[in-house]
Design a protein around this motif. Structure first.
Motif, PDB file in Angstrom:
ATOM      1  N   ASN A   1      18.646  26.168 -51.250  1.00 16.69           N
ATOM      2  CA  ASN A   1      19.476  27.245 -51.821  1.00 16.69           C
ATOM      3  C   ASN A   1      20.815  27.411 -51.111  1.00 16.69           C
ATOM      4  O   ASN A   1      21.391  28.495 -51.108  1.00 16.69           O
ATOM      5  N   GLN A   2      21.311  26.357 -50.517  1.00 19.57           N
ATOM      6  CA  GLN A   2      22.555  26.470 -49.767  1.00 19.57           C
ATOM      7  C   GLN A   2      23.471  25.286 -50.068  1.00 19.57           C
ATOM      8  O   GLN A   2      23.035  24.140 -50.105  1.00 19.57           O
ATOM      9  N   PHE A   3      24.735  25.600 -50.293  1.00 22.41           N
ATOM     10  CA  PHE A   3      25.757  24.570 -50.418  1.00 22.41           C
ATOM     11  C   PHE A   3      26.363  24.318 -49.047  1.00 22.41           C
ATOM     12  O   PHE A   3      26.578  25.251 -48.273  1.00 22.41           O
ATOM     13  N   GLU A   4      26.643  23.063 -48.790  1.00 21.69           N
ATOM     14  CA  GLU A   4      27.465  22.687 -47.643  1.00 21.69           C
ATOM     15  C   GLU A   4      28.661  21.947 -48.222  1.00 21.69           C
ATOM     16  O   GLU A   4      28.512  20.886 -48.817  1.00 21.69           O
ATOM     17  N   ILE A   5      29.829  22.522 -48.084  1.00 17.27           N
ATOM     18  CA  ILE A   5      31.051  21.863 -48.526  1.00 17.27           C
ATOM     19  C   ILE A   5      31.627  21.164 -47.314  1.00 17.27           C
ATOM     20  O   ILE A   5      31.930  21.802 -46.303  1.00 17.27           O
ATOM     21  N   VAL A   6      31.743  19.841 -47.410  1.00 20.65           N
ATOM     22  CA  VAL A   6      32.220  19.034 -46.287  1.00 20.65           C
ATOM     23  C   VAL A   6      33.677  18.668 -46.552  1.00 20.65           C
ATOM     24  O   VAL A   6      33.992  18.065 -47.578  1.00 20.65           O
ATOM     25  N   LEU A   7      34.541  19.056 -45.628  1.00 17.32           N
ATOM     26  CA  LEU A   7      35.978  18.796 -45.737  1.00 17.32           C
ATOM     27  C   LEU A   7      36.367  17.729 -44.723  1.00 17.32           C
ATOM     28  O   LEU A   7      35.972  17.796 -43.568  1.00 17.32           O
TER      29      LEU A   7
ATOM     30  N   PHE B   1      27.209  28.162 -47.611  1.00 15.23           N
ATOM     31  CA  PHE B   1      26.941  29.434 -48.253  1.00 15.23           C
ATOM     32  C   PHE B   1      25.739  29.308 -49.176  1.00 15.23           C
ATOM     33  O   PHE B   1      25.511  28.290 -49.807  1.00 15.23           O
ATOM     34  N   SER B   2      24.968  30.381 -49.204  1.00 17.07           N
ATOM     35  CA  SER B   2      23.755  30.419 -50.011  1.00 17.07           C
ATOM     36  C   SER B   2      24.100  30.767 -51.449  1.00 17.07           C
ATOM     37  O   SER B   2      25.039  31.527 -51.706  1.00 17.07           O
ATOM     38  N   VAL B   3      23.334  30.203 -52.364  1.00 22.74           N
ATOM     39  CA  VAL B   3      23.542  30.472 -53.788  1.00 22.74           C
ATOM     40  C   VAL B   3      22.184  30.627 -54.471  1.00 22.74           C
ATOM     41  O   VAL B   3      21.172  30.177 -53.969  1.00 22.74           O
TER      42      VAL B   3
ATOM     43  N   GLU C   1      24.390  32.303 -59.670  1.00 27.95           N
ATOM     44  CA  GLU C   1      25.706  31.946 -59.112  1.00 27.95           C
ATOM     45  C   GLU C   1      26.104  30.527 -59.506  1.00 27.95           C
ATOM     46  O   GLU C   1      27.272  30.266 -59.809  1.00 27.95           O
ATOM     47  N   ILE C   2      25.140  29.625 -59.524  1.00 25.83           N
ATOM     48  CA  ILE C   2      25.441  28.261 -59.961  1.00 25.83           C
ATOM     49  C   ILE C   2      25.871  28.277 -61.420  1.00 25.83           C
ATOM     50  O   ILE C   2      26.837  27.609 -61.804  1.00 25.83           O
ATOM     51  N   LEU C   3      25.196  29.062 -62.237  1.00 30.36           N
ATOM     52  CA  LEU C   3      25.574  29.171 -63.647  1.00 30.36           C
ATOM     53  C   LEU C   3      26.995  29.714 -63.795  1.00 30.36           C
ATOM     54  O   LEU C   3      27.775  29.229 -64.622  1.00 30.36           O
ATOM     55  N   ASN C   4      27.368  30.679 -62.981  1.00 31.71           N
ATOM     56  CA  ASN C   4      28.740  31.214 -63.015  1.00 31.71           C
ATOM     57  C   ASN C   4      29.775  30.152 -62.645  1.00 31.71           C
ATOM     58  O   ASN C   4      30.848  30.083 -63.239  1.00 31.71           O
ATOM     59  N   ILE C   5      29.462  29.318 -61.668  1.00 32.48           N
ATOM     60  CA  ILE C   5      30.374  28.240 -61.284  1.00 32.48           C
ATOM     61  C   ILE C   5      30.506  27.240 -62.431  1.00 32.48           C
ATOM     62  O   ILE C   5      31.606  26.772 -62.734  1.00 32.48           O
ATOM     63  N   ILE C   6      29.391  26.948 -63.101  1.00 32.29           N
ATOM     64  CA  ILE C   6      29.425  26.034 -64.241  1.00 32.29           C
ATOM     65  C   ILE C   6      30.336  26.580 -65.338  1.00 32.29           C
ATOM     66  O   ILE C   6      31.143  25.848 -65.915  1.00 32.29           O
TER      67      ILE C   6
END
Length: 128
Positions: free
Chosen positions: A76-82, A102-104, A108-113
């Motif tokens: 349930n967590q995204f890791e955005i790697v920069l 950040f946890s999702v 929330e995933i549907l909102n991003i979609i």
């Protein structure tokens, strides 16, 4: 921490989008890079659609043509790697990576979609 992603996908240059990234924590980081292709918005949307339908404990990861950005998902967590210029520590160590977590949940995933669908309509794939 405030992460404006993907709300700040910006200017279209041919088939390349400039990703604007603003991170607020104790310090502030603001940067941008032309690291996403318009077709990669579709790829990202499809990946997120897959995530919302799987067991949320499964791990998955998405990479893009430019290795500047990748997104991992686990527990349930995204890791955005920069990497490179999007990495806030780039000047100190240009080879390092910087991760944002950040946890999702499924909503929330549907909102991003839904947001990505708007950007896909606004910035359709261009033939080069």
């Amino acid at each position: 921490m405030v992460i404006h992603f993907p709300e700040n996908i910006g200017i279209l240059i041919g088939s390349v989008l400039i990703l604007k990234l603003k991170i607020s924590r104790q310090s502030f980081f603001d940067n941008k890079d032309n690291c996403l292709l318009t077709i990669e918005l579709v790829k990202l949307k499809e990946w997120l659609s897959y995530l919302k339908n799987i067991n949320f404990d499964e791990a998955d990861e998405i990479h893009f043509m430019e290795p500047i950005l990748s997104i991992k998902f686990k527990n349930n967590q995204f890791e955005i790697v920069l990497r490179y210029k999007l990495n806030p520590k780039y000047i100190e160590d240009f080879d390092s990576e910087y991760s944002l977590f950040f946890s999702v949940n499924q909503k929330e995933i549907l909102n991003i979609i839904v947001q990505l669908e708007r950007y896909i309509k606004k910035y359709p794939e261009k033939q080069i």
